[in-house]
Design a protein around this motif. Structure first.
Motif, short mmCIF file in Angstrom:
data_model
loop_
_atom_site.label_atom_id
_atom_site.label_comp_id
_atom_site.label_asym_id
_atom_site.label_seq_id
_atom_site.Cartn_x
_atom_site.Cartn_y
_atom_site.Cartn_z
N PRO A 1 -31.48 7.46 24.08
CA PRO A 1 -30.34 7.73 24.97
C PRO A 1 -29.93 9.19 24.87
O PRO A 1 -30.19 9.86 23.86
CB PRO A 1 -29.24 6.83 24.42
CG PRO A 1 -29.92 5.84 23.55
CD PRO A 1 -31.15 6.49 23.03
N ARG A 2 -29.29 9.65 25.92
CA ARG A 2 -28.89 11.05 26.01
C ARG A 2 -28.14 11.52 24.76
O ARG A 2 -28.38 12.60 24.24
CB ARG A 2 -27.98 11.20 27.24
CG ARG A 2 -27.36 12.57 27.40
CD ARG A 2 -26.67 12.67 28.74
NE ARG A 2 -25.66 11.63 28.93
CZ ARG A 2 -24.39 11.75 28.50
NH1 ARG A 2 -24.01 12.83 27.85
NH2 ARG A 2 -23.52 10.79 28.72
N GLU A 3 -27.24 10.68 24.28
CA GLU A 3 -26.40 11.09 23.15
C GLU A 3 -27.25 11.37 21.91
O GLU A 3 -26.96 12.30 21.14
CB GLU A 3 -25.40 9.99 22.79
CG GLU A 3 -24.44 9.60 23.90
CD GLU A 3 -25.07 8.70 24.95
OE1 GLU A 3 -26.13 8.10 24.64
OE2 GLU A 3 -24.55 8.62 26.09
N ASP A 4 -28.32 10.60 21.75
CA ASP A 4 -29.18 10.79 20.57
C ASP A 4 -29.93 12.11 20.66
O ASP A 4 -30.14 12.79 19.65
CB ASP A 4 -30.17 9.63 20.45
CG ASP A 4 -29.47 8.35 20.01
OD1 ASP A 4 -28.24 8.40 19.77
OD2 ASP A 4 -30.15 7.31 19.93
N ILE A 5 -30.31 12.47 21.86
CA ILE A 5 -31.00 13.76 22.02
C ILE A 5 -30.05 14.87 21.57
O ILE A 5 -30.43 15.78 20.85
CB ILE A 5 -31.42 13.96 23.50
CG1 ILE A 5 -32.45 12.90 23.90
CG2 ILE A 5 -31.97 15.37 23.72
CD1 ILE A 5 -33.79 12.99 23.22
N GLY A 6 -28.80 14.75 22.01
CA GLY A 6 -27.80 15.73 21.60
C GLY A 6 -27.68 15.78 20.08
O GLY A 6 -27.63 16.85 19.48
N ASP A 7 -27.67 14.62 19.46
CA ASP A 7 -27.55 14.57 17.99
C ASP A 7 -28.72 15.27 17.32
O ASP A 7 -28.54 16.03 16.36
CB ASP A 7 -27.53 13.10 17.52
CG ASP A 7 -26.23 12.42 17.91
OD1 ASP A 7 -25.28 13.14 18.29
OD2 ASP A 7 -26.18 11.18 17.84
#
Lengths: 276, 760
Positions: free
Chosen positions: B729-735
């Motif tokens: 998910p997008r948020e994990d890429i950010g992480d």
């Protein structure tokens, strides 16, 4: 506040409801007065007393014997130096009241009379109106806080000093359901060391048949009787040291003169105990 | 408490005046007190004998508060006075009166006391003092009796008066206490928030408090004219009145129920009623006391909440919850062996979204309400119409007589909807598609029934507007599902049922993230999360891929822009798959341009992935589009390179920046020990070729570190695969970007299991 109080005949009465003044029923206090030759009584009281005497001709003598024990016990306590008396279940004032007897030994003796019978209390109040070293409290014996916390009690007695606590001819009017031993225990805990318990109690010991009739008769009153055997009466002295001669027929308790045979003709136990 | 008798007026020889017990007697006779006579020694002796005998006679006949000695002493004093009176000349017999008085005062009130006293004195005084005194003794004794009687009568009257006065005082105090407590209770009765009523044993209402009159809308006077029986309500359970009779009979002391009542104005109220029996002192029932608490509002709220829980607020139809309960009950209560059949029509409005979008939600809502009304009109007994949500409705036939009944129902419904609706001042045509399921209850379950209805509805939709379709259990369900999915896809795109995951593309040199590939998923409301394999092919067939592709492009660019905002030059590029069908849409270039402009994503951060097939089917249009894209700065990648049998020479003519080697090339390089060097050589050649054409080479499907090592040695620039990361998910890429040194990158979160590295 709303805890019901059990009256003599088992009818529950809320604590807030004033005790009724019912002179159509005999009252133990007035019947006792009659036995002792008083006229502080009504037809119903006399009728019941006469019947009781007809059944048991010794009754007046038993009552006299009890009264005489109280006189001797009060003088005994007063002679010990006790100058405060709390007479619970004092009934109708009659000849030889506690303060009169006590003041023969100590003119400064102070006495609080307690009874639940509103007529007995009203009469006592009228009689003692001019005596500021006596007081009258209307309360139930079981309500220890009401008895000891009443302003009259507080004003006359110093509970920090020894008191003679009189339960004379009282506890046989308190059934086991009201836990009289616990109540006595609470008084004991509240009294100063050196205080004395003066107690007399009716019994069927030695006179079983007569006692049955007598108990039946007292069902007419607000205060039916609970005769108790010696062992049970003795337990009221838990926490007290019985003085000589212990718990005995009341004519045998420190008599003025040697008493002959047949002391049980006056069946009733008497004793005095010291709270250490 | 009168004190014992007074000191006698006669003083015995050689004795002090005040004996121990005695006290001053205010009633002492002054005449007597004035005469003092000295007694002779003989008389003293006589007094002593007399007093002792007297004490013996009367002891125990009355209660006197004295010991024996005190008694003798007291009687001695009286004896002294009596003897002294007899010795006086003339004999002062009136002294007997005083002696009688003193006996009473000492509480010698017993009748036998006086009897014995008179007999003793009458007999013994003449004997002791001389027979010549017999006359005087008689007079003295008579006076004593008179004095005794007078004093006793006065004393009795005084005591009677005292005790009666005490009764009056006690009664007065009791009355005051009663008044006080009655005042308290009156206040409690009148101020109580709950209604209190008192009734007699005939059921007549005797007393009511204001709360009760308010509750019932009667005046207190009106209520007192009522009887308890008149407060009956038709919905009262018979048990209520049985309880009431038992209470009146004294068998019950109280009971508590909830009961309905009518107010004076006819309105209904619901009360918690506690009825108690009041008994008299002998235990006989004498009154009944009712306490009522109005719980109408609570009830209304509760039933409102219950209604809300099971009804749709817009159309007031039963909702999905109620429908599901009903269906569950059908299956749970039907015994095995039953021939019961169940059927349902699952209905979905055609083109409802367009109505909502073009005419607004208010019109849309009105349309749903109108449709609900028409559906409800068509439903017969035993047919439950419910709104399932959105523009979906269902009619449940709990006991179906057969398929015909359902088909008939569906046709009636369609006919009812065919009539245009008058909404917002215009006539609107509405149509619906209906999936029909009809089957035996035994052997099925609720979810199976619903799935079948769902599939059938999609079939009906696919067939065109305003039709019904009947579930055919023999058709291949997968096919139906496929069909149903493709039918549902346009709506699903509108409803945003799709979402995008990102699989990192990493540098083979340092394993740092360079970019991400956008991978689409479908969160199907009933089938769960679907992978692209389930729907991309369908989308291409139906053309839905164009809309879907555009949606994915916008989504991916928007997300990439966020990374760019946060990470700047370290932000990853995003690689978006474009299907052949999209490539041939003339608008693709304009669409990309518009999306980049809209999202503000730098064109260099967008990569378009195309399959070899897309590049080879048509040569004209795509090339032009590709050139246009590259002119914008967008990179072009060939996906799944090596699977399309494209000629390698053709490759050099294509405007391509990246080739992504199909995972199948790397597969045989995964093991620790590779014996066949042919595979390595092929990959090496492809890499060299790509590099020779100035392209970046990316390896797909990298799963082991041995494989990664080989691919790196062979010159691959980028890699993609499980070894590095799953689709995230997008948020994990950010992480990951925020913390690139984290020991392991997050694993796959999508619920569809294995993420593919190459699907569009």
């Amino acid at each position: 506040m709303l805890a019901p109080t059990e009256d003599g005949d088992g009818v529950t009465r809320p604590a807030w409801a004033p005790r009724e003044v019912d002179i159509d029923r005999p009252s133990a206090a007035r019947v006792y007065d009659y036995y002792l030759g008083g006229s502080h009584n009504f037809a119903v009281d006399r009728e019941m007393a006469r019947q009781a005497i007809a059944d048991w001709p010794d009754l007046p003598r038993i009552m006299q014997g009890n009264r005489a024990f109280m006189r001797r016990a009060v003088r005994y306590c007063a002679a010990l130096g006790i100058d405060q008396f709390l007479d619970v279940g004092s009934g109708i004032p009659t000849a030889g009241n506690v303060h009169e007897v006590a003041r023969l030994e100590n003119p400064d003796a102070r006495v609080v009379y307690v009874d639940v019978d509103p007529v007995a209390v009203a009469h006592s109040v009228a009689l003692l109106a001019d005596d500021d070293r006596t007081g009258v409290v209307q309360a139930d014996f079981s309500d220890v806080d009401a008895v000891l916390g009443d302003p009259v009690t507080r004003g006359i007695l110093d509970l920090g000093r020894p008191v003679a606590f009189l339960a004379v001819a009282l506890l046989h009017f308190v059934p086991d359901t009201r836990a009289p031993r616990d109540v006595i225990g609470r008084y004991r805990d509240a009294l100063a060391p050196g205080s004395h318990l003066v107690l007399s109690h009716a019994t069927a010991d030695g006179v079983p048949e007569r006692a049955v009739d007598h108990v039946a008769l007292y069902r007419r009153t607000d205060t039916p009787m609970s005769m108790r055997p010696h062992a049970e009466v003795l337990r009221f002295f838990d926490g007290f040291s019985l003085v000589e001669p212990g718990l005995v027929w009341f004519s045998l308790w420190r008599p003025d003169h040697p008493v002959g045979e047949g002391a049980e003709r006056l069946p009733g136990y008497a004793g005095v105990g010291r709270r250490d | 408490m009168p004190p014992p008798g007074p000191p006698g007026p006669v003083r015995r020889a050689g004795e002090p005046a005040a004996p121990a017990v005695a006290k001053a007697d205010p009633e002492a006779d002054p005449e007597v007190a004035s005469a003092v006579v000295e007694l002779s020694a003989e008389d003293d002796a006589a007094v002593e004998v007399l007093a002792r005998e007297w004490a013996d006679e009367v002891e125990g006949t009355s209660y006197v508060p004295m010991g024996s000695d005190e008694l003798v002493e007291y009687l001695t004093e009286i004896s002294v006075d009596l003897v002294g009176a007899l010795r006086t000349r003339p004999a002062r017999t009136a002294a007997g009166h005083d002696a009688g008085r003193r006996l009473v005062h000492a509480h010698f009130t017993g009748p036998s006391t006086v009897e014995r006293t008179l007999m003793l004195l009458g007999a013994r005084l003449p004997e002791l003092l001389g027979e010549d005194l017999r006359e005087d003794v008689l007079a003295l004794v008579g006076a004593l009796a008179a004095g005794y009687a007078t004093t006793l009568r006065d004393r009795t009257l005084d005591e009677q008066e005292a005790i009666r006065r005490a009764v009056i005082v006690a009664r007065h105090q009791t009355e005051q206490a009663l008044h006080a407590s009655e005042a308290r209770f009156r206040a409690m009765f009148y101020e109580a928030a709950i209604g209190i009523g008192l009734g007699d044993m005939q059921g007549r209402i005797v007393e009511v408090n204001p709360a009760l009159t308010q509750m019932f809308g009667y005046t207190a006077q009106e209520m007192r004219r009522l009887t308890v029986g008149e407060l009956a309500h038709p919905e009262d359970l018979p048990s209520v009145w049985v309880l009431y009779e038992r209470l009146l009979a004294g068998e019950l002391d109280n009971f508590r129920i909830e009961k309905r009542f009518y107010r004076k104005d006819g309105e209904e109220i619901i009360c918690n009623l506690t009825l108690s029996l009041v008994r008299d002192e002998r235990g006989r029932p004498s009154y009944q006391v009712a306490m009522l608490e109005d719980v109408t509002e609570r009830h209304e709220l509760q039933s409102h909440l219950e209604y809300q829980a099971y009804h749709d607020t817009l159309t007031t139809l039963p909702n999905r919850a109620l429908f599901s309960d009903r269906v569950d009950r059908i299956f749970s209560t039907t015994p095995a062996g039953s021939t019961r059949r169940v059927g349902l029509c699952f209905l979905d409005l055609d083109g409802f979204k367009a109505v909502n979008d073009s005419l607004g939600h208010e019109v849309g809502d009105s349309m749903l309400q109108a449709v609900a009304d028409r559906l409800a009109e068509q439903a017969a007994d035993g047919e439950l119409v419910a709104r399932m949500g959105g523009d979906e409705f269902v009619v449940l036939v709990e006991n179906s007589r057969g398929v015909e009944q359902l088909v008939d129902l569906a046709e009636r419904v369609l006919a009812a909807l065919a009539e245009p609706l008058e909404l917002a001042g215009q006539e609107l045509a509405v149509s619906a598609s209906i999936g029909i399921v009809e089957r035996p209850v035994v052997g099925g379950d609720a979810s199976e029934l619903m799935r079948a209805a769902d599939i059938t509805l999609y079939s009906a939709k696919a067939d065109g507007r305003g039709r019904w379709a009947l579930h055919d259990p023999h058709r291949d369900e997968a096919e139906i599902t496929r069909f149903a999915l493709s039918a549902a896809m346009p709506t699903a795109i509108e409803r945003e049922e799709f979402f995008v995951l990102y699989q990192p593309l990493v540098s083979m040199a340092d394993h740092g993230m360079r970019g991400v590939e956008a991978l689409v998923r479908w969160h199907h409301p009933r089938l769960g999360v679907l992978g692209p394999g389930r729907f991309i092919g369908l989308a291409e067939e139906t053309g839905a891929i164009v809309a879907l592709g555009h949606w994915v492009l916008r989504r991916a660019c928007r997300d990439a822009r966020r990374w760019y905002d946060e990470f700047g030059d370290d932000a990853p590029f995003v690689s978006v798959n474009v299907a052949p069908r999209q490539l041939h849409e003339l608008s693709l270039l304009a669409d990309v341009e518009a999306v980049l402009a809209e999202t503000g994503l730098p064109a260099r951060l967008l990569q378009i992935e195309l399959t070899e097939r897309a590049l080879t089917t048509d040569e004209g249009a795509p090339l032009k589009t590709l050139d246009g894209l590259r002119a914008l700065g967008v990179r072009i990648a060939i996906d799944d390179f090596g699977t399309g049998y494209s000629s390698l020479s053709y490759l050099r003519t294509l405007p391509v920046d990246v080739i992504k080697l199909d995972g199948s090339f790397g597969e045989r390089l995964r093991a620790e020990d590779v014996s066949d060097i042919v595979d390595e050589r092929i990959v090496g050649t492809l890499v060299d070729l790509g590099h020779a054409l100035g392209m970046t080479v990316c390896a797909e499907g990298v799963e082991t570190s041995a494989q990664a090592g080989r691919l790196r040695r062979l010159g691959c620039d980028e890699g993609q695969g499980w070894l590095f990361a799953a689709a995230l998910p997008r948020e994990d890429i950010g992480d990951v970007l925020r913390d690139p040194d984290a020991p392991t990158w997050p694993g796959p979160r999508a619920v569809d299991g294995r993420a593919t590295s190459s699907a569009p």
